[in-house]
Design a protein around this motif. Structure first.
Motif, PDB file in Angstrom:
ATOM      1  N   TYR A   1     -25.557  30.169  34.890  1.00  0.00           N
ATOM      2  CA  TYR A   1     -25.689  28.773  34.433  1.00  0.00           C
ATOM      3  C   TYR A   1     -24.474  28.375  33.592  1.00  0.00           C
ATOM      4  N   LEU A   2     -24.105  29.256  32.666  1.00  0.00           N
ATOM      5  CA  LEU A   2     -22.956  28.938  31.803  1.00  0.00           C
ATOM      6  C   LEU A   2     -21.697  28.737  32.656  1.00  0.00           C
ATOM      7  N   ASN A   3     -21.534  29.591  33.660  1.00  0.00           N
ATOM      8  CA  ASN A   3     -20.348  29.454  34.522  1.00  0.00           C
ATOM      9  C   ASN A   3     -20.365  28.154  35.304  1.00  0.00           C
ATOM     10  N   PHE A   4     -21.551  27.692  35.675  1.00  0.00           N
ATOM     11  CA  PHE A   4     -21.649  26.404  36.372  1.00  0.00           C
ATOM     12  C   PHE A   4     -21.165  25.273  35.457  1.00  0.00           C
ATOM     13  N   VAL A   5     -21.613  25.297  34.208  1.00  0.00           N
ATOM     14  CA  VAL A   5     -21.194  24.250  33.255  1.00  0.00           C
ATOM     15  C   VAL A   5     -19.681  24.341  33.012  1.00  0.00           C
TER      16      VAL A   5
ATOM     17  N   SER B   1     -13.921  27.994  28.030  1.00  0.00           N
ATOM     18  CA  SER B   1     -14.207  28.338  26.628  1.00  0.00           C
ATOM     19  C   SER B   1     -15.618  27.924  26.191  1.00  0.00           C
ATOM     20  N   ILE B   2     -16.355  27.224  27.066  1.00  0.00           N
ATOM     21  CA  ILE B   2     -17.683  26.707  26.674  1.00  0.00           C
ATOM     22  C   ILE B   2     -18.664  27.870  26.471  1.00  0.00           C
ATOM     23  N   GLU B   3     -19.446  27.791  25.377  1.00  0.00           N
ATOM     24  CA  GLU B   3     -20.352  28.892  25.019  1.00  0.00           C
ATOM     25  C   GLU B   3     -21.727  28.367  24.599  1.00  0.00           C
ATOM     26  N   PHE B   4     -22.698  29.267  24.617  1.00  0.00           N
ATOM     27  CA  PHE B   4     -23.991  28.992  23.988  1.00  0.00           C
ATOM     28  C   PHE B   4     -23.796  29.072  22.472  1.00  0.00           C
TER      29      PHE B   4
ATOM     30  N   LEU C   1     -34.254  30.906  28.944  1.00  0.00           N
ATOM     31  CA  LEU C   1     -33.210  30.219  29.712  1.00  0.00           C
ATOM     32  C   LEU C   1     -33.156  28.737  29.322  1.00  0.00           C
ATOM     33  N   TYR C   2     -34.311  28.092  29.212  1.00  0.00           N
ATOM     34  CA  TYR C   2     -34.349  26.676  28.825  1.00  0.00           C
ATOM     35  C   TYR C   2     -33.658  26.463  27.464  1.00  0.00           C
ATOM     36  N   PHE C   3     -34.024  27.273  26.462  1.00  0.00           N
ATOM     37  CA  PHE C   3     -33.423  27.103  25.125  1.00  0.00           C
ATOM     38  C   PHE C   3     -31.917  27.383  25.174  1.00  0.00           C
ATOM     39  N   LYS C   4     -31.508  28.343  26.001  1.00  0.00           N
ATOM     40  CA  LYS C   4     -30.064  28.635  26.119  1.00  0.00           C
ATOM     41  C   LYS C   4     -29.324  27.418  26.684  1.00  0.00           C
ATOM     42  N   THR C   5     -29.901  26.803  27.737  1.00  0.00           N
ATOM     43  CA  THR C   5     -29.198  25.648  28.343  1.00  0.00           C
ATOM     44  C   THR C   5     -29.041  24.529  27.311  1.00  0.00           C
ATOM     45  N   CYS C   6     -30.063  24.345  26.461  1.00  0.00           N
ATOM     46  CA  CYS C   6     -30.002  23.290  25.434  1.00  0.00           C
ATOM     47  C   CYS C   6     -28.998  23.624  24.333  1.00  0.00           C
ATOM     48  N   SER C   7     -28.772  24.926  24.110  1.00  0.00           N
ATOM     49  CA  SER C   7     -27.969  25.329  22.944  1.00  0.00           C
ATOM     50  C   SER C   7     -26.465  25.235  23.191  1.00  0.00           C
ATOM     51  N   ILE C   8     -26.059  24.956  24.412  1.00  0.00           N
ATOM     52  CA  ILE C   8     -24.615  24.927  24.720  1.00  0.00           C
ATOM     53  C   ILE C   8     -23.904  23.929  23.813  1.00  0.00           C
ATOM     54  N   ARG C   9     -22.712  24.342  23.338  1.00  0.00           N
ATOM     55  CA  ARG C   9     -21.891  23.456  22.499  1.00  0.00           C
ATOM     56  C   ARG C   9     -20.744  22.916  23.341  1.00  0.00           C
TER      57      ARG C   9
END
Ligand code: GLU
Length: 302
Positions: free
Chosen positions: A132-136, A144-147, A185-193
């Protein structure tokens, strides 16, 4: 465009905001309420910005548009067997409708809908969290985008309503995986900065008929992009979707971190951030800034 941004900035700086920074996720309340940033990028690659446009903030429910895009790109119309496509007319974390509608959330852009999307991603992806992170990162063209793990832990500890939503849907058979895994997973997707710049870049996908601006890869079909833009228009602001459409006239998605991203198809993508929220959980200054943008420029989808 820069002239419009300058005017918007002046007006926002003089506006007395009456709302509050989100505090129901404790970690979110530490943010400086005076922050304001805005970034516009168009399909030709021109960029305009003002204020704190490079500051990273918690994207929260803005992630729901990207989650829906990822699931839709893999499952296409089969997605609608698990979630609806109607505006909810109720708050982002409401439980009420779910009882009547037998655990099928109204749309993927409210909490219950995004929790079902997280459940689907666990089945669809090999390694859901990094995938998911790689998709974003791919959408924003920025590795450089991270949770934000502090925000993640904070929400995990206090997200009782989301825990209730997930268990309630599980009781109807609309969550297939372990509830804790789905919520992680849901909370991780929301936590992205992300910054306004990164968000505007990522949402060019929706401006650009599903094509990635830099690589030319078709991530969503033209039809899927139309449909997700329609959903953002009708459902992107919870029970304030009508007001946002009336004032701004663009499809978009907000988050309780104070960010809003909106797009004008074929033209531009714009992200704005101001952490003070109105009573509906949308950025007070962000709504106003976007209303000014479409009013000053005279362009919206209508
Ligand atoms: N993580 C937040 C929640 O589940 C997202 C809400 C929002 O941004 O609207 O409550």
């Amino acid at each position: 465009m820069q002239q419009y941004l300058n005017e918007i900035y002046e007006e926002i700086k003089q506006t007395h905001l009456t709302g509050k920074v989100a505090s129901y996720i404790p970690e979110l309340q530490h943010v400086d309420p005076s922050k304001f940033g805005m970034f516009i990028t168009d399909v030709q690659g021109n960029q305009w910005h003002i204020g704190d446009h490079l500051d990273l903030f918690s994207i929260q429910s803005i992630s729901k548009a990207m989650t829906a895009a990822l699931v839709f790109s893999i499952m296409d119309e089969a997605l609608w067997l698990r979630v609806g496509k109607e505006p909810s007319g109720s708050s982002f974390n409401s439980l009420v409708q779910l009882e009547y509608e037998k655990g099928v959330p109204r749309n993927p852009l409210i909490n219950a809908g995004a929790i079902v999307m997280a459940d689907l991603l666990i089945d669809l992806l090999n390694d859901p969290v990094p995938d998911y992170l790689n998709f974003v990162r791919k959408l924003a063209n920025d590795g450089s985008i991270e949770f934000d793990l502090n925000v993640f832990e904070s929400e995990k500890k206090t997200g009782f309503r989301n825990i209730a939503l997930a268990n309630f849907m599980k009781s109807f058979g609309n969550i297939h995986n372990d509830v804790d895994d789905v919520l992680d997973l849901y909370f991780k997707t929301c936590s992205i900065r992300m910054s306004c710049k990164q968000l505007a870049d990522a949402f060019l996908l929706f401006t650009n008929h599903g094509f990635h601006k830099n690589t030319g890869e078709q991530i969503l079909t033209v039809s899927q992009t139309k449909r997700l833009n329609a959903l953002m228009q009708t459902c992107g602001f919870y029970d304030e979707a009508g007001d946002f459409t009336y004032k701004v006239g663009l499809p978009g998605k907000s988050g309780v971190g104070g960010g809003i991203v909106a797009i004008l198809p074929n033209k531009y993508s714009v992200a704005v951030w101001s952490p003070v929220l109105n009573a509906k959980g949308n950025s007070e200054a962000g709504m106003k800034a976007l209303e000014l943008l479409t009013t000053l420029s005279g362009h919206s989808i209508f």
